[in-house]
Motif scaffolding. Structure first.
Motif, PDB file in Angstrom:
ATOM      1  N   ALA A 138       0.832  -1.221   0.000  1.00 39.98           N
ATOM      2  CA  ALA A 138       0.000   0.000   0.000  1.00 39.98           C
ATOM      3  C   ALA A 138       0.834   1.224   0.000  1.00 39.98           C
ATOM      4  O   ALA A 138       0.395   2.289  -0.299  1.00 39.98           O
ATOM      5  N   ALA A 139       2.178   1.001   0.475  1.00 40.47           N
ATOM      6  CA  ALA A 139       3.244   2.051   0.512  1.00 40.47           C
ATOM      7  C   ALA A 139       3.778   2.381  -0.863  1.00 40.47           C
ATOM      8  O   ALA A 139       4.528   3.335  -1.014  1.00 40.47           O
ATOM      9  N   GLU A 140       3.514   1.588  -1.916  1.00 38.86           N
ATOM     10  CA  GLU A 140       4.009   1.845  -3.269  1.00 38.86           C
ATOM     11  C   GLU A 140       2.832   2.138  -4.193  1.00 38.86           C
ATOM     12  O   GLU A 140       1.708   1.750  -3.920  1.00 38.86           O
ATOM     13  N   GLN A 186     -11.120   8.503  -7.249  1.00 38.62           N
ATOM     14  CA  GLN A 186     -10.167   7.422  -6.973  1.00 38.62           C
ATOM     15  C   GLN A 186     -10.727   6.070  -7.417  1.00 38.62           C
ATOM     16  O   GLN A 186     -10.013   5.243  -7.996  1.00 38.62           O
ATOM     17  N   ALA A 187     -12.028   5.851  -7.141  1.00 41.03           N
ATOM     18  CA  ALA A 187     -12.646   4.590  -7.554  1.00 41.03           C
ATOM     19  C   ALA A 187     -12.774   4.518  -9.076  1.00 41.03           C
ATOM     20  O   ALA A 187     -12.559   3.455  -9.680  1.00 41.03           O
ATOM     21  N   SER A 206      -7.352  -9.121 -10.787  1.00 42.13           N
ATOM     22  CA  SER A 206      -7.640  -9.302  -9.369  1.00 42.13           C
ATOM     23  C   SER A 206      -6.976  -8.213  -8.521  1.00 42.13           C
ATOM     24  O   SER A 206      -7.593  -7.672  -7.596  1.00 42.13           O
ATOM     25  N   LEU A 207      -5.732  -7.883  -8.856  1.00 45.86           N
ATOM     26  CA  LEU A 207      -5.044  -6.813  -8.127  1.00 45.86           C
ATOM     27  C   LEU A 207      -5.769  -5.483  -8.295  1.00 45.86           C
ATOM     28  O   LEU A 207      -5.964  -4.735  -7.334  1.00 45.86           O
ATOM     29  N   SER A 255     -11.527  -1.806  -4.619  1.00 42.87           N
ATOM     30  CA  SER A 255     -12.280  -1.998  -3.375  1.00 42.87           C
ATOM     31  C   SER A 255     -11.768  -1.085  -2.273  1.00 42.87           C
ATOM     32  O   SER A 255     -12.551  -0.521  -1.490  1.00 42.87           O
ATOM     33  N   ARG A 256     -10.442  -0.940  -2.212  1.00 42.45           N
ATOM     34  CA  ARG A 256      -9.872  -0.031  -1.213  1.00 42.45           C
ATOM     35  C   ARG A 256     -10.326   1.411  -1.466  1.00 42.45           C
ATOM     36  O   ARG A 256     -10.657   2.140  -0.529  1.00 42.45           O
TER      37      ARG A 256
END
Length: 373
Positions: free
Chosen positions: A230-232, A271-272, A252-253, A259-260
């Motif tokens: 999540a840091a990259e 963002q979504a 999938s990624l 979803s996040r």
């Protein structure tokens, strides 16, 4: 050890070009003062470097000579290119327009993209990095949306390509300015990370982002790459996963990151929508034009729901891409199912290509009569 004598000097070629007058779509040379203020060693990633700067050049052969000389240098080469792309009227080949370029004279007043690729091709793989910030006229924009843009194996190509700005506005090379600003701050991260930072700051106009590493991922294996931290910024890794043939893993990624974004920012948030558009492009890479079309239309609907104007490039771009993918659908029944939605979108977002709305309607009529494709 005196590394200046053991490590070849690097070279940085800073090329900014755009037509003078009404044909100018981007203030390409506006990025040069910021780039020129970056230490040469940062630009070239070597202890010492040579900088070659071309601001709004007019002569095709002069530009070619400078590129040839830079490509012949033994050390690492960084090319920063700002400008605009057009197709010539005779061969329909991609050109970077120079200062005196017009549509009629482009073959002689522009830099053919294949010349740049040809001059860089003999260089040792992994020693060449090209960073581009380009505006594409409507025809090359469609071509690039469909086929992408590369310079060949062994050359790292990163950058942003945007559609023409609305209302005859002249765009600025914000992507390269963001990169130069990072360099000037004293930071010099890996190119992929640098690209991700600049892309996150300049991705609001429906632009395409290029992230082609000099050494592409290996052929598909049974075990796909693990998710990125999540840091990259995950996008370069997701695209590399897709181009390596792991299409399900890449999708999938992207769904996980969508979803996040939904959880953090809510449905319909920019963002979504960004991750919805990523999924649409992954479907294109996977060779699923129907799914890609469906997702691009969903992205356009979401942007319109945010009250973005139908002329906004961020709205036009997903409709254009949906239209192109719809034309590639081999199954007439699936094309018929998606066609009415696209036709409705096209009536609301006609885009910059004359007759696009009518073209959808004509193909729908042909599909209804069985004379598809």
């Amino acid at each position: 050890m005196n590394t200046e004598h053991t490590t070849p000097r690097g070279t940085a070629l800073l090329l900014a070009a755009a037509p003078i007058g009404k044909g100018r779509l981007i203030d390409a040379a506006g990025v040069l003062p910021t780039l020129a203020a970056v230490p040469p060693a940062t630009l070239t990633r070597t202890p010492a470097g040579t900088i070659v700067e071309l601001a709004d050049p007019t002569d095709q052969q002069t530009v070619l000579t400078r590129i040839r000389a830079a490509a012949a240098a033994p050390g690492p080469l960084t090319v920063c290119l700002a400008g605009q792309l057009h197709l010539d009227t005779k061969q329909h080949l991609l050109h970077v327009a120079l200062a005196r370029a017009t549509r009629a004279t482009l073959r002689y007043t522009g830099l053919p993209w294949n010349w740049l690729a040809s001059e860089l091709k003999p260089r040792r793989p992994g020693t060449t990095t090209v960073l581009v910030d380009l505006i594409a006229a409507p025809e090359p924009w469609q071509q690039i949306c469909a086929n992408g843009l590369t310079l060949g194996p062994g050359i790292a190509l990163y950058g942003r390509i945007s559609p023409p700005p609305p209302h005859r506005r002249v765009a600025e090379p914000a992507y390269l300015k963001a990169i130069a600003t990072t360099w000037r701050s004293g930071l010099n991260p890996p190119i992929a990370e640098l690209h991700a930072k600049a892309a996150s700051k300049t991705g609001q106009d429906g632009a395409l982002f290029l992230a082609t590493d000099a050494f592409p991922a290996a052929a598909p294996t049974r075990t796909p790459p693990r998710p990125t931290s999540a840091a990259e910024d995950p996008l370069p890794a997701i695209l590399a996963t897709a181009h390596a043939g792991h299409h399900d893993a890449a999708a999938s990624l992207a769904e996980q990151w969508e979803s996040r974004a939904l959880h953090a920012y809510g449905p319909g948030s920019p963002q979504a929508i960004h991750w919805l558009e990523v999924r649409a492009d992954l479907a294109r890479i996977a060779g699923d034009p129907a799914r890609s079309c469906e997702l691009w239309m969903a992205a356009a609907d979401a942007r319109l729901a945010l009250r973005q104007h139908p002329d906004d490039p961020a709205v036009v771009a997903p409709v254009d891409r949906a239209h192109h993918q719809w034309q590639q659908i081999p199954d007439p029944q699936r094309a018929r199912e998606l066609g009415p939605h696209l036709a409705a979108l096209r009536r609301h977002v006609p885009g910059q290509r004359p007759g696009a709305t009518q073209a959808v309607q004509r193909r729908l009529e042909l599909l209804d009569t069985g004379a598809h494709r």
